[in-house]
Design an enzyme around this catalytic site. Sequence first.
Site, PDB file in Angstrom:
ATOM      1  CB  CYS A   3      80.167  51.122  30.949  1.00 30.63           C
ATOM      2  SG  CYS A   3      80.288  51.780  32.624  1.00 30.63           S
ATOM      3  CB  THR A   4      80.099  46.054  31.931  1.00 30.55           C
ATOM      4  OG1 THR A   4      80.489  45.985  30.566  1.00 30.55           O
ATOM      5  CG2 THR A   4      79.684  44.675  32.421  1.00 30.55           C
TER       6      THR A   4
END
Length: 305
Positions: free
Chosen positions: A179-180
């Site tokens: 994820c980010t």
Amino acid sequence: MKNPQFQVLLYYKYISIPDAKKVRDEQQKLCLKLNLKGRVIIAEEGINGTVEGTVFDTEKYIKAMGKTPYFKGISYKKSTGSGNAFPKLSVKYRPEVVTTKIKNLNPQQMTGKYLSAEELHSWFESKKEFYIVDMRNDYEYISGYFENFIPSGIHNFYDLPEVLPRLEHLKNKTIVTVCTGGIRCEKASGFLVSNGFSDVYQLKDGIVTYMEKYPNQHFKGKLYVFDKRLTIGFNTDSPDHEIVGTCMQCGMACDSYVNCEYDMCHYHYICCSDCRDKETGLAFCKKVCKEKYLKYQKPHESLTI
């Protein structure tokens, strides 16, 4: 546009905060004192923040956070700001720092094994068998993604349980959640472990850290971010950089996000400048959204009496 005088900090920490509302007020004062803008969420389970300010002020923020009882040892992801990445400061108390609505999902008790950017890169290079599962929302990974990734298929992170049937065939395989910045994977990887997946990793410090260390290597395109910059990339002038996003309307290579202008939709999608509505100059994801915008939303001219 990038401005080297400004810096964006992306960070989180899962830690028990019994006096979360008091800590929220302290964060509000600290950010205002240092002229920071952005979003900070405080919950009993920890902190999640993205803030922008001058390099001088953001570094002072990091030092101040290191002196607090809860926030020592946070890993800050730093990137060049624009000076206007956020319109204002928002510091809020929430039940969760990342909303899942899943009971007893506590990253302090159960999560996947950490995998560093360096380790993930070596896995790619050595052709190791593993499966990247992108735990971001569906509109985020259309502008950039890892090679051969498996999309979560969810539109909001609280739809996490919907991922399980899509991954059932990988229960005994090596999975790496990404994820980010890493915060969602703390919960997503733990969720998979708690549901019987046997070999689950999470990319430590998220995609942004991997991209910074290995630009244009196994991660293609740009990274979606939740501020006015919308996407960030590293070494984008390199011939190795590839635009992987496409305009939803015409299919042209593009990584410019827009919001559908109709208030009851606001679908976030990629749209090139040529595909904005010619009559209004605005972006509409569907013809019906334009029709409803013109009928219900567009301000009517004032009547003169």
